[in-house]
Motif scaffolding. Structure first.
Motif, PDB file in Angstrom:
ATOM      1  N   LYS A 177       3.904   8.900  -6.347  1.00 40.60           N
ATOM      2  CA  LYS A 177       4.439  10.205  -6.124  1.00 40.60           C
ATOM      3  C   LYS A 177       5.533  10.477  -6.592  1.00 40.60           C
ATOM      4  CE  LYS A 177       5.105  11.013  -1.563  1.00 40.60           C
ATOM      5  NZ  LYS A 177       6.512  11.776  -1.903  1.00 40.60           N
TER       6      LYS A 177
ATOM      7  N   ILE B 287       3.877   5.904  -2.758  1.00 41.88           N
ATOM      8  CA  ILE B 287       5.488   6.169  -3.038  1.00 41.88           C
ATOM      9  C   ILE B 287       5.835   6.441  -4.634  1.00 41.88           C
ATOM     10  CG2 ILE B 287       7.720   6.235  -2.574  1.00 41.88           C
ATOM     11  CD1 ILE B 287       6.752   5.293   0.370  1.00 41.88           C
TER      12      ILE B 287
ATOM     13  N   GLY C 247       3.297  17.905  -5.141  1.00 40.12           N
ATOM     14  CA  GLY C 247       3.468  16.848  -6.138  1.00 40.12           C
ATOM     15  C   GLY C 247       2.662  15.615  -5.740  1.00 40.12           C
TER      16      GLY C 247
ATOM     17  N   MET D 283       0.836  -1.093  -0.054  1.00 39.22           N
ATOM     18  CA  MET D 283       0.038   0.158   0.107  1.00 39.22           C
ATOM     19  C   MET D 283       0.904   1.336  -0.108  1.00 39.22           C
ATOM     20  SD  MET D 283      -3.283   1.374   0.739  1.00 39.22           S
ATOM     21  CE  MET D 283      -3.779   2.801   1.033  1.00 39.22           C
ATOM     22  N   ASN D 284       1.856   1.050   0.956  1.00 44.42           N
ATOM     23  CA  ASN D 284       2.554   2.472   1.025  1.00 44.42           C
ATOM     24  C   ASN D 284       3.601   2.535  -0.179  1.00 44.42           C
ATOM     25  OD1 ASN D 284       1.985   3.604   3.470  1.00 44.42           O
ATOM     26  ND2 ASN D 284       3.157   2.575   4.680  1.00 44.42           N
TER      27      ASN D 284
ATOM     28  N   ASN E  72      -5.686   9.232  -1.900  1.00 42.03           N
ATOM     29  CA  ASN E  72      -6.818   8.833  -0.810  1.00 42.03           C
ATOM     30  C   ASN E  72      -6.423   8.624   0.568  1.00 42.03           C
ATOM     31  OD1 ASN E  72      -9.153   8.462  -2.145  1.00 42.03           O
ATOM     32  ND2 ASN E  72      -8.515   6.638  -2.971  1.00 42.03           N
ATOM     33  N   ASP E  73      -5.536   9.676   0.976  1.00 47.64           N
ATOM     34  CA  ASP E  73      -5.150   9.787   2.522  1.00 47.64           C
ATOM     35  C   ASP E  73      -5.534  11.141   3.065  1.00 47.64           C
ATOM     36  OD1 ASP E  73      -4.241   9.623   5.107  1.00 47.64           O
ATOM     37  OD2 ASP E  73      -2.278   9.022   4.703  1.00 47.64           O
ATOM     38  N   VAL E  74      -6.982  11.218   3.178  1.00 44.39           N
ATOM     39  CA  VAL E  74      -7.385  12.541   3.536  1.00 44.39           C
ATOM     40  C   VAL E  74      -6.831  12.839   4.713  1.00 44.39           C
ATOM     41  CG1 VAL E  74      -9.435  12.597   2.070  1.00 44.39           C
ATOM     42  CG2 VAL E  74      -9.604  11.365   4.355  1.00 44.39           C
ATOM     43  N   ILE E  75      -6.662  11.900   6.098  1.00 46.30           N
ATOM     44  CA  ILE E  75      -6.147  12.565   7.106  1.00 46.30           C
ATOM     45  C   ILE E  75      -4.959  13.279   6.924  1.00 46.30           C
ATOM     46  CG2 ILE E  75      -5.327  11.503   9.420  1.00 46.30           C
ATOM     47  CD1 ILE E  75      -7.041   9.495   9.282  1.00 46.30           C
ATOM     48  N   LYS E  76      -3.877  12.528   5.920  1.00 48.96           N
ATOM     49  CA  LYS E  76      -2.583  13.314   5.954  1.00 48.96           C
ATOM     50  C   LYS E  76      -2.996  14.486   5.338  1.00 48.96           C
ATOM     51  CE  LYS E  76       1.596  12.758   3.535  1.00 48.96           C
ATOM     52  NZ  LYS E  76       1.867  11.749   2.395  1.00 48.96           N
TER      53      LYS E  76
END
Lengths: 274, 304, 270
Positions: C9, C6, C90, C1-2, C97-101
């Motif tokens: 990105k 990355i 970027g 996932m991570n 989809n990481d809305v928290i971040k």
């Protein structure tokens, strides 16, 4: 002519209001008048004696058991269900179905709940006529009440609280238990107290699921009678209006206390709510 | 890794957030599950009551028509006809509505429109409180006061009768009808009243021609709730109904409505007899559905 | 996932790097629909780091809607569809989809002060606590720094434990800004932050915004053109869901190139 008609209508309005108040005062007055002679410390805190003259402690204990168990189960389920409907669900078929079911449950008469409890909890689940079978039946009865009152109080929490919290990178769950639920608490508590009143007043459903044993319940799996059922049975079986009225006084006072508490809590918490 | 400086370490935060997203997903499911429990309960109730109640007609060869239209209920002789109870329930409910609704409605109008604030402030909460007291107590009062009164003044052998049931149910529904209707009437915007008064309509005329029609849907709810209380009430009714198994032909006849039949016999019934009590429950259930439906229709028609 | 995140990105990084280094937010052909109704049309805008960008336009022109796409607050509304590119540092925020971040990095201040019914301290500490910071000393430090950063420390330092809702509207709004700062965001979105405030409080908030520019990239929606002129470096004029003109604030207000912009800033409509 029109004036005459107005005056007649006005007279009728006064008369109706007078009648309502008079009848209701009469009922409460009668219950107190009839029953107050029996009220004493021993009556409320004494054990029941089949030969008469005993107290109603077993019925009070049974009533407390049924309230405690049904609310213990119905409260978390009801609150979380309301949270789902109000905070999580997208409007659509599923939500409509759930709302329809909740509303339908509200309209079912308690004798039907009693029938269901008698066949499902008592017989199918083999719980027998017992406090637990009655409490589970009562759980379903108060569930819609809790869901509805919780939903109503969630609606009063400003949308800006939700946005403010979520914009800080919190999850819905964090927002829920840190901001939304605390703000909705007074309303939720009032709803719970209303449910207590509903449980105390219930008779038919308990009659068919808890049975009528007039003794201190040994456990929640014992058959027992609540205050309301007791009041009914002494009237029906022994025609003892005095005793029924004395139990009635205890019930009315309990309901009064609950109502005052609900009003107090919602006022107090609303103020304490900054 | 990346030429743009990233203040927050993507890997670490991603990990913490991953747990949060998982929790978010799980909690959403738990909430949904709780919400579905009310659907499950309803299905269970309908399922069990209908399964038990329909069994005699499906598997044991009893006729549903005979059940509905039969006038004899003698379980020991295998006779199960509930017409007397159906008629009793209908009469008792309609009678209670005829007495309780006008009085309740007029009281609500009085409290919301006529009564001085200080008076309404005392009476309204008191009436609300009375909606909460156990209905059994209304039955106790009925048996102790209304039944002897009827017996002495109408020269009856037995004061427990249709009229006693009607009076007790009417009194019992009063607090509900008053409270709900009063709330609805109070919710009517002031501008409606002002508009009507400005046109020279008298205050009383305004109440009946403008305010009450505007509060119609709330008043309808009040009636439906009051009716629900009346038709579903069991224990209070047992005390004053007399419980005779005849089709009532006069207000002074002793009656046995559907609800009381179930409560009275459930304790010792078994086998087909018990299933017939569930069938009685189905009829009661259908009754409430039909009545709600009819009232909803009436109120929507009145709106056009 | 991570690793997937990355990977994606690094791919997008390159494309951004080749264009301009200083660019904080790059929006390209963004369209937004409320159900069937389109509210934003092909919005493209580049927002630079540590500048104040003002979004102006008549009400209903989409400026607030656009602002709320920057931290995905529109996600809360049922039936919203978005397409196009919205790249912050970027990363395409609608891809990761990481809305928290995202929301910890892009803070927001709303139209009306919306402090929670808690103490001032708890309001400011709310975000950090939700991120798992429990250390008392650390929280104290964050709260003080944030309140200082929002120029409200001196006014509230003696009453941190009392209700935030007892403050005046202007003070509340500055505590809201402190609450946003406490998350150490890089971008702060402001949705008509002074519309509910009196002129003196408005002035204080405007001074605050000007001083915050050193540390944060600020995007502010305002219906007040003097305010846009006073606080912003760049101004974008929105009309009917489109950006009509985006330029240096001076230029927008002195010699706009589009007739509609001129009509608006000179007060001929709006």
């Amino acid at each position: 002519m029109r004036k005459l008609k107005d005056n007649i209508l006005l007279g009728l309005l006064w008369f109706a209001a007078f009648l309502t108040v008079a009848v209701l005062v009469m009922i409460v007055g009668y219950i107190f008048y009839k029953g107050i002679g029996l009220i004493s410390f021993d009556f409320i805190f004494g054990d029941y004696s089949p030969s008469g003259g005993g107290g109603i402690l077993p019925m009070i204990v049974t009533t407390i058991y049924t309230i405690a168990i049904s609310l213990l189960i119905a409260t978390p389920i009801g609150i979380l269900a309301a949270v789902y409907l109000q905070e999580y669900a997208k409007q659509g078929r599923l939500v409509n179905t759930i709302r329809f079911a909740t509303e339908s449950l509200t309209g079912i008469p308690s004798i039907i709940y009693g029938l269901f409890g008698a066949v499902f909890f008592v017989t199918t689940l083999k719980l027998g006529m017992s406090i637990i079978a009655a409490s589970l039946t009562l759980t379903i009865i108060v569930l819609p009440v809790i869901i509805r009152t919780t939903e109503e109080s969630l609606k009063t929490v400003p949308r800006t609280y939700r946005e403010g919290s979520l914009a800080l990178g919190t999850t819905k769950l964090q927002t829920l238990y840190k901001v939304i639920l605390p703000s909705a608490m007074p309303g939720i508590l009032s709803g719970l107290i209303l449910s207590m009143g509903r449980i105390i007043g219930e008779s038919a459903a308990i009659f068919l699921t808890a049975g009528t044993v007039a003794a201190m319940p040994a456990s929640i799996f014992s058959s027992a009678r609540t205050l309301t059922v007791h009041s009914y049975l002494v009237t029906q079986e022994a025609g003892d209006i005095e005793l029924a009225a004395a139990v009635g006084i205890v019930l009315i006072v309990l309901i009064l206390i609950l109502n005052l508490t609900a009003t107090f809590i919602s006022k107090k918490l609303n103020k304490a709510n900054y | 890794m990346s030429s743009i400086p990233i203040k927050k370490d993507a890997g670490e935060i991603g990990k913490a957030n991953k747990r949060k997203y998982l929790l978010e997903k799980v909690s959403g499911r738990v909430f949904l599950f709780c919400a579905l429990l009310s659907v499950v309960s309803l299905l269970l109730i309908i399922g069990f009551v209908f399964y038990k109640g329909s069994h005699p007609f499906i598997a044991e060869g009893y006729s549903f028509i005979d059940f509905l239209l039969g006038s004899d209920w003698v379980p020991s002789e295998d006779k199960f006809g509930i017409l007397p109870m159906i008629v009793a329930s209908i009469y008792a409910t309609i009678g209670a509505l005829i007495i309780g609704v006008p009085i309740g409605l007029f009281t609500a109008i009085f409290l919301a429109e006529i009564a001085p604030r200080s008076v309404a402030k005392i009476i309204s909460p008191a009436v609300q409180l009375l909606a909460g007291i156990p209905s059994v107590l209304y039955g106790v009062f009925g048996l102790a006061i209304i039944v002897p009164f009827l017996q002495n003044n109408l020269g009856l052998i037995k004061g427990q009768s249709l009229i006693a049931v009607i009076i007790v149910l009417a009194i019992m529904m009063l607090p509900t009808v008053v409270t709900v209707a009063e709330t609805a009437i109070r919710a009517v915007p002031k501008t409606y009243r002002e508009g009507s008064l400005a046109l020279g309509v008298s205050p009383i005329g305004t109440i009946f021609k403008v305010v009450v029609p505007a509060a119609k849907s709330g008043i309808m709810t009040a009636i439906v709730l009051g009716m629900g209380r009346a038709i579903g009430e069991t224990m209070a009714v047992i005390l004053v109904a007399g419980n005779s198994l005849i089709i009532p032909t006069s207000l002074t006849d002793s009656i046995r409505p559907l609800t009381t039949n179930i409560a009275l016999e459930m304790g010792y019934a078994f086998g087909t007899h018990q299933e017939m009590l569930f069938a009685t429950g189905i009829v009661l259930f259908s009754f409430i559905l039909i009545l709600n439906f009819v009232l909803a229709r009436i109120s929507s028609k009145g709106g056009n | 996932m991570n690793t997937i995140v990355i990977d994606r990105k690094t791919v997008t990084d390159k494309s951004v790097n080749t264009t301009e280094q200083q660019k904080k937010i790059a929006v390209k052909d963004l369209n937004l629909f409320y159900g069937e109704k389109q509210a934003l049309f092909d919005v493209s805008i580049d927002i630079k780091e540590k500048e104040v960008t003002a979004l102006i336009g008549p009400s209903g022109c989409g400026k607030s809607t656009f602002l709320r796409t920057l931290n995905r607050m529109n996600d809360l509304i049922d039936g919203v569809k978005i397409n196009g590119k919205m790249v912050i540092d970027g990363e395409d925020i609608y891809q990761t989809n990481d809305v928290i971040k995202l929301r910890t990095k892009v803070g927001m201040v709303f139209q009306k002060p919306n402090l929670f019914p808690m103490s001032i301290y708890d309001n400011v500490a709310y975000g950090p606590r939700m991120q798992g910071i429990k250390n008392k000393a650390e929280l104290n430090k964050i709260v003080e720094e944030s309140l200082r950063g929002a120029a409200i420390w001196d006014e509230v330092k003696d009453r941190l434990k009392s209700s935030a809702l007892g403050l005046s509207g202007g003070q509340q709004q500055r505590v809201c800004i402190a609450r946003a700062i406490a998350m150490k965001p890089e971008v702060i979105l402001m949705d008509e932050p002074t519309s509910a405030l009196d002129p003196i409080s408005t002035l204080k908030v405007e001074e605050l915004i000007a001083s915050m520019k050193k540390e944060y990239t600020i995007v502010i929606v305002t219906h007040n053109m003097q305010q846009a002129a006073r606080v912003s470096d760049k101004t974008a004029f929105f009309l009917n869901g489109e950006i009509i003109e985006f330029d240096e604030t001076n230029k927008i207000f002195s010699m706009p190139s589009d007739q509609r912009t001129e009509d608006y800033v000179t007060g001929r409509f709006g």
